[in-house]
Design a protein around this motif. Structure first.
Motif, PDB file in Angstrom:
ATOM      1  N   UNK A  59      24.851 -81.932 -59.130  1.00 25.93           N
ATOM      2  CA  UNK A  59      24.839 -81.118 -57.909  1.00 25.93           C
ATOM      3  C   UNK A  59      23.546 -80.320 -57.843  1.00 25.93           C
ATOM      4  N   UNK A  60      23.157 -79.707 -58.943  1.00 28.96           N
ATOM      5  CA  UNK A  60      21.913 -78.934 -58.992  1.00 28.96           C
ATOM      6  C   UNK A  60      20.721 -79.830 -58.644  1.00 28.96           C
ATOM      7  N   UNK A  61      20.739 -81.057 -59.122  1.00 32.74           N
ATOM      8  CA  UNK A  61      19.671 -82.006 -58.826  1.00 32.74           C
ATOM      9  C   UNK A  61      19.537 -82.268 -57.338  1.00 32.74           C
ATOM     10  N   UNK A  62      20.652 -82.404 -56.642  1.00 32.56           N
ATOM     11  CA  UNK A  62      20.621 -82.613 -55.193  1.00 32.56           C
ATOM     12  C   UNK A  62      20.104 -81.362 -54.492  1.00 32.56           C
ATOM     13  N   UNK A  63      20.606 -80.213 -54.883  1.00 28.48           N
ATOM     14  CA  UNK A  63      20.212 -78.952 -54.248  1.00 28.48           C
ATOM     15  C   UNK A  63      18.710 -78.706 -54.417  1.00 28.48           C
ATOM     16  N   UNK A  64      18.189 -78.981 -55.591  1.00 28.16           N
ATOM     17  CA  UNK A  64      16.774 -78.683 -55.831  1.00 28.16           C
ATOM     18  C   UNK A  64      15.849 -79.808 -55.379  1.00 28.16           C
ATOM     19  N   UNK A  65      16.372 -80.997 -55.156  1.00 28.89           N
ATOM     20  CA  UNK A  65      15.541 -82.106 -54.697  1.00 28.89           C
ATOM     21  C   UNK A  65      15.168 -81.954 -53.222  1.00 28.89           C
ATOM     22  N   UNK A  66      16.138 -81.590 -52.408  1.00 28.59           N
ATOM     23  CA  UNK A  66      15.919 -81.505 -50.964  1.00 28.59           C
ATOM     24  C   UNK A  66      15.400 -80.126 -50.577  1.00 28.59           C
ATOM     25  N   UNK A  67      14.294 -80.114 -49.837  1.00 31.48           N
ATOM     26  CA  UNK A  67      13.650 -78.843 -49.494  1.00 31.48           C
ATOM     27  C   UNK A  67      14.457 -77.988 -48.517  1.00 31.48           C
ATOM     28  N   UNK A  68      15.442 -78.584 -47.844  1.00 30.88           N
ATOM     29  CA  UNK A  68      16.228 -77.785 -46.895  1.00 30.88           C
ATOM     30  C   UNK A  68      17.262 -76.901 -47.602  1.00 30.88           C
ATOM     31  N   UNK A  69      17.455 -77.138 -48.896  1.00 28.09           N
ATOM     32  CA  UNK A  69      18.385 -76.310 -49.661  1.00 28.09           C
ATOM     33  C   UNK A  69      17.596 -75.339 -50.535  1.00 28.09           C
ATOM     34  N   UNK A  70      18.224 -74.213 -50.830  1.00 28.55           N
ATOM     35  CA  UNK A  70      17.596 -73.257 -51.733  1.00 28.55           C
ATOM     36  C   UNK A  70      18.659 -72.584 -52.594  1.00 28.55           C
ATOM     37  N   UNK A  71      18.240 -72.202 -53.784  1.00 26.28           N
ATOM     38  CA  UNK A  71      19.117 -71.460 -54.683  1.00 26.28           C
ATOM     39  C   UNK A  71      18.760 -69.972 -54.685  1.00 26.28           C
ATOM     40  N   UNK A  72      17.802 -69.592 -53.841  1.00 27.20           N
ATOM     41  CA  UNK A  72      17.384 -68.202 -53.737  1.00 27.20           C
ATOM     42  C   UNK A  72      17.832 -67.625 -52.400  1.00 27.20           C
ATOM     43  N   UNK A  73      18.355 -66.402 -52.413  1.00 26.96           N
ATOM     44  CA  UNK A  73      18.756 -65.776 -51.145  1.00 26.96           C
ATOM     45  C   UNK A  73      17.587 -65.679 -50.166  1.00 26.96           C
ATOM     46  N   UNK A  74      17.922 -65.836 -48.905  1.00 24.93           N
ATOM     47  CA  UNK A  74      16.948 -65.720 -47.817  1.00 24.93           C
ATOM     48  C   UNK A  74      17.326 -64.530 -46.949  1.00 24.93           C
ATOM     49  N   UNK A  75      16.430 -64.198 -46.037  1.00 27.28           N
ATOM     50  CA  UNK A  75      16.725 -63.145 -45.077  1.00 27.28           C
ATOM     51  C   UNK A  75      17.722 -63.641 -44.042  1.00 27.28           C
ATOM     52  N   UNK A  76      18.236 -62.703 -43.253  1.00 26.89           N
ATOM     53  CA  UNK A  76      19.173 -63.080 -42.192  1.00 26.89           C
ATOM     54  C   UNK A  76      18.549 -64.086 -41.238  1.00 26.89           C
ATOM     55  N   UNK A  77      17.240 -64.011 -41.076  1.00 27.09           N
ATOM     56  CA  UNK A  77      16.493 -64.919 -40.208  1.00 27.09           C
ATOM     57  C   UNK A  77      15.379 -65.537 -41.042  1.00 27.09           C
ATOM     58  N   UNK A  78      15.477 -66.841 -41.230  1.00 26.17           N
ATOM     59  CA  UNK A  78      14.550 -67.538 -42.116  1.00 26.17           C
ATOM     60  C   UNK A  78      13.469 -68.236 -41.300  1.00 26.17           C
ATOM     61  N   UNK A  79      12.221 -67.881 -41.606  1.00 28.05           N
ATOM     62  CA  UNK A  79      11.072 -68.454 -40.917  1.00 28.05           C
ATOM     63  C   UNK A  79      10.421 -69.487 -41.824  1.00 28.05           C
ATOM     64  N   UNK A  80      10.246 -70.695 -41.331  1.00 29.15           N
ATOM     65  CA  UNK A  80       9.484 -71.736 -42.023  1.00 29.15           C
ATOM     66  C   UNK A  80       8.234 -71.995 -41.202  1.00 29.15           C
ATOM     67  N   UNK A  81       7.084 -71.914 -41.836  1.00 27.39           N
ATOM     68  CA  UNK A  81       5.840 -72.226 -41.156  1.00 27.39           C
ATOM     69  C   UNK A  81       5.170 -73.402 -41.851  1.00 27.39           C
ATOM     70  N   UNK A  82       4.760 -74.376 -41.053  1.00 29.70           N
ATOM     71  CA  UNK A  82       4.096 -75.556 -41.590  1.00 29.70           C
ATOM     72  C   UNK A  82       2.682 -75.197 -42.019  1.00 29.70           C
ATOM     73  N   UNK A  83       2.307 -75.695 -43.185  1.00 24.93           N
ATOM     74  CA  UNK A  83       0.934 -75.476 -43.669  1.00 24.93           C
ATOM     75  C   UNK A  83       0.259 -76.815 -43.972  1.00 24.93           C
ATOM     76  N   UNK A  84       0.712 -77.876 -43.307  1.00 25.81           N
ATOM     77  CA  UNK A  84       0.092 -79.189 -43.485  1.00 25.81           C
ATOM     78  C   UNK A  84      -1.357 -79.128 -42.998  1.00 25.81           C
ATOM     79  N   UNK A  85      -2.173 -80.117 -43.342  1.00 25.57           N
ATOM     80  CA  UNK A  85      -3.569 -80.102 -42.864  1.00 25.57           C
ATOM     81  C   UNK A  85      -3.677 -80.006 -41.338  1.00 25.57           C
TER      82      UNK A  85
END
Length: 160
Positions: A59-85
């Motif tokens: 289970x831990x392997x699945x949670x940590x493999x996929x970037x949409x999951x996290x084991x760390x608490x987030x804020x009430x509103x989570x902002x993802x910003x792309x930093x691709x080239x």
């Protein structure tokens, strides 16, 4: 008390799916969405392992493999910003700097009030309208510091 409430929520989520491995990712999404701090706790992973008859490591392997999951608490509103080239070439760093300068918000961190968290990601697949980002799973394109400020103001006004 909060832990018991969350445990009950997790058990309800689990019981709404057959205990078949192909349901694990759906369950993890539901658990993370149900958690006010938008993460998957160790206790949640243990309950999933028991329910799906998997090891904790699986289970831990699945949670940590996929970037949409996290084991760390987030804020009430989570902002993802792309930093691709592509997004970087279109000004993504200005958005990251804006959040740092105006909200003291750094990658992987939560604001002191718990309202916002920030994560930089590699690609959101919106290269044609870069720079892109997400707030609470809503995708935004052609992001500027001004657009970020407007979105954050809307979040704060909703909170009142």
């Amino acid at each position: 008390m909060k832990e018991k409430i969350m445990e009950d929520k997790i058990k309800t989520i689990l019981s709404s799916y057959r205990p078949s491995k192909e349901n694990l990712i759906k369950v993890l999404h539901d658990i993370q969405s149900a958690e006010p701090k938008q993460y998957i706790s160790e206790e949640a992973m243990k309950l999933c392992a028991e329910y799906f008859k998997l090891t904790m490591a699986q289970v831990y392997g699945v949670v940590t493999y996929y970037s949409m999951f996290t084991t760390k608490p987030r804020g009430e509103n989570h902002i993802c910003l792309c930093k691709s080239p592509v997004c970087t070439n279109q000004g993504a760093q200005k958005n990251i700097d804006y959040l740092s300068d105006n909200y003291q918000l750094q990658n992987g961190k939560i604001t002191d009030d718990g309202l916002l968290s920030l994560e930089t990601v590699e690609c959101l697949g919106r290269c044609g309208k870069a720079p892109s980002g997400m707030i609470n799973n809503n995708v935004y394109t052609e992001i500027t510091p001004e657009k970020l400020e407007k979105l954050i103001s809307e979040i704060k006004n909703t909170k009142k």
